[in-house]
Design a protein around this motif. Structure first.
Motif, mmCIF file in Angstrom:
data_model
loop_
_atom_site.group_PDB
_atom_site.id
_atom_site.type_symbol
_atom_site.label_atom_id
_atom_site.label_comp_id
_atom_site.label_asym_id
_atom_site.label_seq_id
_atom_site.Cartn_x
_atom_site.Cartn_y
_atom_site.Cartn_z
ATOM 1 N N HIS A 1 0.852 -1.187 0.000
ATOM 2 C CA HIS A 1 0.000 0.000 0.000
ATOM 3 C C HIS A 1 0.888 1.236 0.000
ATOM 4 O O HIS A 1 2.012 1.215 0.515
ATOM 5 N N PHE A 2 0.384 2.312 -0.572
ATOM 6 C CA PHE A 2 1.049 3.602 -0.514
ATOM 7 C C PHE A 2 0.177 4.566 0.291
ATOM 8 O O PHE A 2 -1.037 4.603 0.096
ATOM 9 N N THR A 3 0.785 5.320 1.191
ATOM 10 C CA THR A 3 0.014 6.347 1.889
ATOM 11 C C THR A 3 -0.286 7.476 0.903
ATOM 12 O O THR A 3 0.607 8.006 0.255
ATOM 13 N N ARG A 4 -1.547 7.814 0.780
ATOM 14 C CA ARG A 4 -1.979 8.812 -0.195
ATOM 15 C C ARG A 4 -1.611 10.221 0.262
ATOM 16 O O ARG A 4 -1.713 10.554 1.439
ATOM 17 N N THR A 5 -1.209 11.038 -0.691
ATOM 18 C CA THR A 5 -1.023 12.457 -0.429
ATOM 19 C C THR A 5 -2.383 13.130 -0.509
ATOM 20 O O THR A 5 -3.049 13.095 -1.556
ATOM 21 N N LEU A 6 -2.801 13.730 0.599
ATOM 22 C CA LEU A 6 -4.107 14.378 0.643
ATOM 23 C C LEU A 6 -4.048 15.783 0.067
ATOM 24 O O LEU A 6 -5.027 16.266 -0.509
ATOM 25 N N GLY A 7 -2.922 16.441 0.224
ATOM 26 C CA GLY A 7 -2.751 17.774 -0.325
ATOM 27 C C GLY A 7 -1.344 18.261 -0.068
ATOM 28 O O GLY A 7 -0.699 17.859 0.904
ATOM 29 N N ALA A 8 -0.848 19.112 -0.945
ATOM 30 C CA ALA A 8 0.492 19.691 -0.801
ATOM 31 C C ALA A 8 0.440 21.132 -1.267
ATOM 32 O O ALA A 8 -0.277 21.459 -2.219
ATOM 33 N N ALA A 9 1.167 22.002 -0.571
ATOM 34 C CA ALA A 9 1.133 23.415 -0.924
ATOM 35 C C ALA A 9 2.475 24.071 -0.627
ATOM 36 O O ALA A 9 3.178 23.690 0.307
ATOM 37 N N THR A 10 2.812 25.059 -1.437
ATOM 38 C CA THR A 10 4.006 25.862 -1.204
ATOM 39 C C THR A 10 3.710 27.307 -1.560
ATOM 40 O O THR A 10 2.966 27.581 -2.513
ATOM 41 N N ALA A 11 4.272 28.202 -0.784
ATOM 42 C CA ALA A 11 4.153 29.630 -1.091
ATOM 43 C C ALA A 11 5.295 30.067 -1.991
ATOM 44 O O ALA A 11 5.840 31.165 -1.847
ATOM 45 N N GLY A 12 5.709 29.178 -2.893
ATOM 46 C CA GLY A 12 6.763 29.499 -3.852
ATOM 47 C C GLY A 12 8.154 29.424 -3.296
ATOM 48 O O GLY A 12 9.104 29.909 -3.918
ATOM 49 N N SER A 13 8.314 28.811 -2.111
ATOM 50 C CA SER A 13 9.619 28.744 -1.471
ATOM 51 C C SER A 13 9.779 27.394 -0.799
ATOM 52 O O SER A 13 8.840 26.887 -0.176
ATOM 53 N N PRO A 14 10.980 26.791 -0.881
ATOM 54 C CA PRO A 14 11.195 25.528 -0.161
ATOM 55 C C PRO A 14 11.176 25.704 1.354
ATOM 56 O O PRO A 14 11.089 24.721 2.086
ATOM 57 N N ASP A 15 11.243 26.952 1.829
ATOM 58 C CA ASP A 15 11.204 27.207 3.267
ATOM 59 C C ASP A 15 9.788 27.275 3.819
ATOM 60 O O ASP A 15 9.593 27.202 5.034
ATOM 61 N N LEU A 16 8.791 27.434 2.952
ATOM 62 C CA LEU A 16 7.401 27.546 3.389
ATOM 63 C C LEU A 16 6.544 26.643 2.512
ATOM 64 O O LEU A 16 6.024 27.052 1.475
#
Length: 499
Positions: A295-310
């Motif tokens: 099984h793979f754990t599903r990604t429910l959502g991912a977000a970035t404010a255009g920066s790898p720091d946020l």
């Protein structure tokens, strides 16, 4: 004995201020922590393609390394698959060293000062991690996935920087390190939705009108973003430190943490956010081809404010793949169960892991199945039943192999895409065999015996032939730390445990 106690003394001083009750236990744990890190370093010196080592050979009952400047380094015979701390002293031109940081300093190799500092942090933090454990280990198996994660005290089983956490004070290690079992209050930073890249369906509970509420690790908020944000949910830190399980059986949240832990800075690239939903959907289609073994754990959502720091990724908990009476256990935590000491159990687990890993590799997907990403579902009696895999950011996908099997090729770009069989095999074998299985077996002899029991019954693909006959690839973790200007992974070859 040549020793460099600066990091050890600094931690002791800070510990006396914040947790004086742990000072004596910390001091008692230091010799074992030095040996644990020195053992990992000796593995690297014995195996990795380090340019200042001219040759390796027998030295009495052990191993002798001949350096290019004419010096000689002597230590015990190296088992590259051993996880116990068996190296307590090595000798550089006859001078004994029990401290890995001091050894690297006196070797005087290029970029060695930075590595030596990290090794000092690794020793001190490892001793702190061990000092914070219960005097009597619990006998009962944990009921939740995050409790299993927090049983892993020593970190990476083969990396000399197994507990290096530069930038973290003692108080912050106690407050955020999973082995110290804290409850961490996440911060929430509001960002306008139209200023974010979102992949998948961002949870409604992390929205505020036209704004997204991005979960932020409190260390990141304080040291990198310099913004307090809003009070967020409480969460239990997992093995990777920057990934946490929301309290109350909630999902897991992977946060950006712009600190160097072991080898890498743990931020989250815009690239990985953009690929996350596509990779998650693709993984679900692959799981259907494994006869229920993966099984793979599903990604429910991912977000970035255009920066790898946020940035943040929200994914489901592996706990959801456990049936009644079953446990989902990270492979890195298996050693705490006592199960791997049974050769029959180890062979069964090895058979399950290789059956799944090689099948997906033949399809065209190489999992980075190390002890942190790979979990096993155990029956009530401890039998390995099936696998769970999480964190798809660093898998490798071969369009040519997928097409050969008639599997639709996902719309992927960048580093995850390759048809190079060497790159694909390195990714799987380095993580699964030289990593997860070796760490579970605990020695080359145990690993070789388990592999020998299993491989004869597996389908004879070109990948299996390479596993049986070629040296075993592993990431050259110390070489990578000593060559900061060289991008990408570097590799070493270990003696094949089947030989």
């Amino acid at each position: 004995m040549h020793r460099s106690p600066a990091a050890e003394a600094e931690v002791a001083q800070d510990l006396a201020a914040v947790r004086p009750d742990l000072v004596s236990r910390y001091a008692a744990e230091l010799p074992g922590a030095r040996a644990a890190v020195l053992t990992r370093l000796w593995r690297a010196l014995a195996s990795e393609p380090l340019p200042w080592i001219a040759g390796r050979g027998s030295g009495g009952d052990g191993l002798a390394l001949r350096l290019r400047d004419g010096r000689r380094l002597d230590g015990p015979a190296a088992d590259p698959y051993a996880t116990a701390a068996y190296v307590t002293v090595v000798r550089l031109d006859g001078t004994a060293y029990d401290d890995p940081a001091r050894l690297v300093t006196d070797l005087g190799v290029p970029h060695g000062d930075g590595l030596a500092a990290e090794l000092g942090h690794s020793v001190a933090s490892l001793a702190l991690s061990r000092a914070g454990q219960p005097a009597v280990p619990p006998k009962e198996w944990p009921a939740t996935d995050w409790e299993w994660e927090q049983r892993v005290v020593d970190g990476h089983p083969f990396h000399p920087n197994c507990r290096s956490r530069p930038g973290f004070s003692v108080a912050e290690q106690l407050a955020y390190g999973p082995e110290h079992r804290p409850l961490v209050g996440l911060r929430l930073l509001p960002v306008r939705a139209d200023e974010c890249l979102v992949s998948g369906a961002w949870p409604d509970g992390l929205r505020d009108g036209a704004r997204l509420l991005i979960p932020v690790h409190p260390w990141q908020a304080a040291h990198v973003l310099k913004r307090a944000g809003e009070q967020g949910p409480d969460a239990h830190p997992l093995m990777s430190l920057r990934t946490l399980a929301l309290a109350g059986d909630g999902p897991h949240v992977k946060t950006a943490l712009s600190a160097r832990l072991t080898s890498s800075v743990r931020d989250i690239s815009v690239y990985s956010i953009g690929m996350s939903a596509t990779l998650s959907a693709f993984a679900e289609s692959l799981a259907a081809r494994t006869d229920g073994l993966l099984h793979f754990t599903r990604t429910l959502g991912a977000a970035t404010a255009g920066s790898p720091d946020l940035a943040a990724v929200v994914r489901e908990s592996p706990q959801g793949y456990a049936g009644s009476g079953e446990r989902v256990v990270p492979v890195a935590a298996l050693a705490t169960t006592g199960l791997p000491s049974n050769p029959a159990w180890l062979a069964d687990f090895t058979r399950l892991a290789l059956t799944v890993g090689l099948k997906l590799l033949d399809f065209g997907v190489a999992l980075e199945a190390h002890g942190q990403n790979l979990l096993v579902v155990l029956s009530a009696t401890g039998a390995p039943l099936r696998l769970v895999y999480r964190d798809l950011a660093d898998i490798r996908v071969s369009p040519a192999r997928l097409a050969r099997h008639g599997i639709p090729v996902p719309e992927l770009t960048g580093r995850v895409v390759t048809d190079d069989p060497t790159a694909l095999r390195r990714k799987l074998f380095g993580a699964l065999v030289a990593g997860a299985l070796a760490g579970t077996a605990g020695s080359g002899a145990a690993l070789g015996a388990a592999l020998d029991t299993v491989v004869r019954d597996l389908p004879r693909t070109p990948d299996l032939v390479a596993l049986r006959e070629d040296p075993l690839p592993t990431k050259a973790l110390t070489s990578m730390r000593l060559s900061p200007g060289v991008p990408g992974d570097q590799w070493a070859e270990l003696p094949n445990p089947l030989s």
